[in-house]
Design a protein around this motif. Structure first.
Motif, PDB file in Angstrom:
ATOM      1  N   GLY A   1      27.754  22.690 -35.529  1.00 32.23           N
ATOM      2  CA  GLY A   1      26.363  23.005 -35.819  1.00 32.23           C
ATOM      3  C   GLY A   1      25.590  23.528 -34.629  1.00 32.23           C
ATOM      4  N   GLY A   2      26.088  23.264 -33.435  1.00 31.25           N
ATOM      5  CA  GLY A   2      25.387  23.704 -32.240  1.00 31.25           C
ATOM      6  C   GLY A   2      24.182  22.840 -31.941  1.00 31.25           C
ATOM      7  N   VAL A   3      23.348  23.331 -31.053  1.00 29.81           N
ATOM      8  CA  VAL A   3      22.149  22.606 -30.646  1.00 29.81           C
ATOM      9  C   VAL A   3      21.126  22.683 -31.772  1.00 29.81           C
ATOM     10  CG1 VAL A   3      20.225  22.596 -29.011  1.00 29.81           C
ATOM     11  CG2 VAL A   3      22.559  23.013 -28.199  1.00 29.81           C
ATOM     12  N   ASP A   4      20.574  21.540 -32.113  1.00 30.51           N
ATOM     13  CA  ASP A   4      19.522  21.445 -33.129  1.00 30.51           C
ATOM     14  C   ASP A   4      18.313  20.792 -32.466  1.00 30.51           C
ATOM     15  OD1 ASP A   4      17.807  20.966 -35.219  1.00 30.51           O
ATOM     16  OD2 ASP A   4      19.234  19.765 -36.387  1.00 30.51           O
ATOM     17  N   PRO A   5      17.295  21.574 -32.083  1.00 33.32           N
ATOM     18  CA  PRO A   5      16.151  21.008 -31.363  1.00 33.32           C
ATOM     19  C   PRO A   5      15.495  19.818 -32.074  1.00 33.32           C
ATOM     20  CG  PRO A   5      16.034  23.383 -31.349  1.00 33.32           C
ATOM     21  CD  PRO A   5      17.164  23.017 -32.269  1.00 33.32           C
ATOM     22  N   GLU A   6      15.631  19.746 -33.385  1.00 34.61           N
ATOM     23  CA  GLU A   6      15.064  18.627 -34.138  1.00 34.61           C
ATOM     24  C   GLU A   6      16.134  17.619 -34.536  1.00 34.61           C
ATOM     25  OE1 GLU A   6      11.772  18.421 -34.413  1.00 34.61           O
ATOM     26  OE2 GLU A   6      11.709  20.313 -33.311  1.00 34.61           O
ATOM     27  N   GLY A   7      17.350  17.780 -34.015  1.00 30.13           N
ATOM     28  CA  GLY A   7      18.482  16.963 -34.420  1.00 30.13           C
ATOM     29  C   GLY A   7      18.347  15.499 -34.064  1.00 30.13           C
ATOM     30  N   THR A   8      19.114  14.689 -34.782  1.00 28.39           N
ATOM     31  CA  THR A   8      19.113  13.243 -34.568  1.00 28.39           C
ATOM     32  C   THR A   8      20.490  12.743 -34.134  1.00 28.39           C
ATOM     33  OG1 THR A   8      19.603  12.864 -36.905  1.00 28.39           O
ATOM     34  CG2 THR A   8      17.263  12.868 -36.246  1.00 28.39           C
ATOM     35  N   ARG A   9      21.409  13.692 -33.862  1.00 27.56           N
ATOM     36  CA  ARG A   9      22.773  13.317 -33.507  1.00 27.56           C
ATOM     37  C   ARG A   9      23.148  13.898 -32.140  1.00 27.56           C
ATOM     38  NH1 ARG A   9      22.617  14.538 -38.902  1.00 27.56           N
ATOM     39  NH2 ARG A   9      23.439  12.936 -40.283  1.00 27.56           N
ATOM     40  N   HIS A  10      23.998  13.150 -31.456  1.00 29.39           N
ATOM     41  CA  HIS A  10      24.612  13.636 -30.220  1.00 29.39           C
ATOM     42  C   HIS A  10      26.082  13.278 -30.325  1.00 29.39           C
ATOM     43  CE1 HIS A  10      25.382  14.661 -26.089  1.00 29.39           C
ATOM     44  NE2 HIS A  10      26.006  13.487 -25.953  1.00 29.39           N
ATOM     45  N   GLY A  11      26.924  14.301 -30.482  1.00 28.79           N
ATOM     46  CA  GLY A  11      28.339  14.028 -30.702  1.00 28.79           C
ATOM     47  C   GLY A  11      28.481  13.119 -31.900  1.00 28.79           C
TER      48      GLY A  11
ATOM     49  N   ARG B   1      20.527   6.090 -30.031  1.00 26.99           N
ATOM     50  CA  ARG B   1      21.369   5.036 -29.466  1.00 26.99           C
ATOM     51  C   ARG B   1      21.835   5.380 -28.049  1.00 26.99           C
ATOM     52  NH1 ARG B   1      23.608   2.132 -33.989  1.00 26.99           N
ATOM     53  NH2 ARG B   1      21.917   2.118 -35.510  1.00 26.99           N
ATOM     54  N   VAL B   2      21.695   6.647 -27.671  1.00 25.43           N
ATOM     55  CA  VAL B   2      22.143   7.086 -26.351  1.00 25.43           C
ATOM     56  C   VAL B   2      21.006   6.853 -25.352  1.00 25.43           C
ATOM     57  CG1 VAL B   2      23.110   8.969 -24.980  1.00 25.43           C
ATOM     58  CG2 VAL B   2      23.585   8.852 -27.441  1.00 25.43           C
ATOM     59  N   THR B   3      21.254   6.010 -24.381  1.00 27.14           N
ATOM     60  CA  THR B   3      20.266   5.684 -23.352  1.00 27.14           C
ATOM     61  C   THR B   3      20.933   5.819 -21.983  1.00 27.14           C
ATOM     62  OG1 THR B   3      20.854   3.339 -23.281  1.00 27.14           O
ATOM     63  CG2 THR B   3      19.163   4.001 -24.913  1.00 27.14           C
TER      64      THR B   3
ATOM     65  N   GLU C   1      31.502   2.066 -32.234  1.00 33.76           N
ATOM     66  CA  GLU C   1      31.496   2.525 -33.624  1.00 33.76           C
ATOM     67  C   GLU C   1      30.213   2.174 -34.354  1.00 33.76           C
ATOM     68  OE1 GLU C   1      34.941   2.037 -36.035  1.00 33.76           O
ATOM     69  OE2 GLU C   1      36.295   2.383 -34.345  1.00 33.76           O
ATOM     70  N   ASP C   2      29.567   1.081 -33.996  1.00 34.22           N
ATOM     71  CA  ASP C   2      28.301   0.717 -34.638  1.00 34.22           C
ATOM     72  C   ASP C   2      27.200   1.733 -34.334  1.00 34.22           C
ATOM     73  OD1 ASP C   2      29.480  -1.526 -35.691  1.00 34.22           O
ATOM     74  OD2 ASP C   2      28.631  -2.900 -34.198  1.00 34.22           O
ATOM     75  N   ASP C   3      27.400   2.544 -33.302  1.00 32.62           N
ATOM     76  CA  ASP C   3      26.420   3.545 -32.908  1.00 32.62           C
ATOM     77  C   ASP C   3      26.723   4.918 -33.498  1.00 32.62           C
ATOM     78  OD1 ASP C   3      24.960   1.749 -31.128  1.00 32.62           O
ATOM     79  OD2 ASP C   3      26.781   1.818 -29.904  1.00 32.62           O
ATOM     80  N   HIS C   4      27.856   5.042 -34.198  1.00 35.05           N
ATOM     81  CA  HIS C   4      28.223   6.313 -34.839  1.00 35.05           C
ATOM     82  C   HIS C   4      27.237   6.652 -35.952  1.00 35.05           C
ATOM     83  CE1 HIS C   4      32.794   6.512 -33.714  1.00 35.05           C
ATOM     84  NE2 HIS C   4      31.991   6.664 -32.687  1.00 35.05           N
ATOM     85  N   HIS C   5      26.934   7.936 -36.061  1.00 37.13           N
ATOM     86  CA  HIS C   5      26.093   8.364 -37.184  1.00 37.13           C
ATOM     87  C   HIS C   5      26.933   8.443 -38.449  1.00 37.13           C
ATOM     88  CE1 HIS C   5      27.697  12.451 -36.801  1.00 37.13           C
ATOM     89  NE2 HIS C   5      27.340  12.462 -35.522  1.00 37.13           N
ATOM     90  N   ASP C   6      26.325   8.884 -39.529  1.00 37.72           N
ATOM     91  CA  ASP C   6      26.942   8.803 -40.856  1.00 37.72           C
ATOM     92  C   ASP C   6      28.281   9.512 -40.981  1.00 37.72           C
ATOM     93  OD1 ASP C   6      25.340  11.043 -40.465  1.00 37.72           O
ATOM     94  OD2 ASP C   6      24.615  11.128 -42.512  1.00 37.72           O
ATOM     95  N   TRP C   7      28.534  10.544 -40.210  1.00 40.15           N
ATOM     96  CA  TRP C   7      29.847  11.199 -40.225  1.00 40.15           C
ATOM     97  C   TRP C   7      30.398  11.332 -38.810  1.00 40.15           C
ATOM     98  CZ3 TRP C   7      29.187  15.738 -37.567  1.00 40.15           C
ATOM     99  CH2 TRP C   7      27.929  16.309 -37.593  1.00 40.15           C
ATOM    100  N   GLY C   8      30.087  10.350 -38.002  1.00 47.12           N
ATOM    101  CA  GLY C   8      30.426  10.385 -36.582  1.00 47.12           C
ATOM    102  C   GLY C   8      31.884  10.207 -36.243  1.00 47.12           C
ATOM    103  N   GLY C   9      32.739   9.939 -37.210  1.00 52.19           N
ATOM    104  CA  GLY C   9      34.142   9.750 -36.908  1.00 52.19           C
ATOM    105  C   GLY C   9      34.978  11.008 -36.959  1.00 52.19           C
TER     106      GLY C   9
END
Length: 173
Positions: free
Chosen positions: A65-75, A81-83, A139-147
């Protein structure tokens, strides 16, 4: 908040673009490198990591999907969850060993890919102040299709002398 980081560009190394000896080695591996210029004001590593996490270039699901300026996912992870605390500082030589171990896990890299990976990432790490590795998420920090990634490795190199922060993601999917 981007804290003055300026995206300078990047490099994408797709393993499919290089001929492997063993065609059974998984071809869906790649390394994505994003380079950003540091702000003029000196910031601590944690502040720079926070600025990187807040930058739109960090909002990339690395799944096409590339960079999504409004995105809620990172990898594979939810962005929120990324701090900075999820990153572990490490010696650049250990970071390079971890990257090579992932890259060479099936067979030695073709010469051209090894040269490109060394030039684009590993050699640059020799001058960095510090390399940080994303290790504090699970894994608890994975998004809905993060696997979707078989493996996902992330390194952030801070090079104050060059005035640059580099985000390197290496994955297979």
């Amino acid at each position: 908040m981007e804290q003055g980081l300026t995206h300078e560009g990047g490099t994408f190394l797709n393993f499919r673009d290089y001929p492997f000896l063993d065609t059974r080695a998984p071809a869906f591996r790649w390394v994505d490198i994003k380079r950003l210029r540091l702000p003029g004001a000196p910031l601590a590593d944690a502040e720079l990591l926070a600025a990187l996490i807040g930058h739109e270039q960090f909002r990339d699901d690395y799944a096409g999907g590339g960079v999504d300026p409004e995105g809620t996912r990172h990898g594979p992870y939810w962005l929120n969850r990324v701090t900075p605390e999820a990153y572990e500082p490490m010696d650049a030589s250990l970071a390079a060993q971890a990257l090579w171990a992932w890259a060479d896990q099936y067979e030695p890299l073709p010469a051209g890919l090894a040269t490109d990976l060394r030039r684009e990432a590993v050699d640059a790490w020799t001058t960095t102040d510090r390399v940080h590795r994303l290790t504090g998420l699970g894994e608890d920090d994975h998004h809905d299709w993060g696997g979707v990634h078989g493996e996902f490795h992330e390194f952030v190199a801070i090079d104050r002398r060059a005035g640059r922060i580099t985000l390197l993601v290496a994955a297979d999917d």
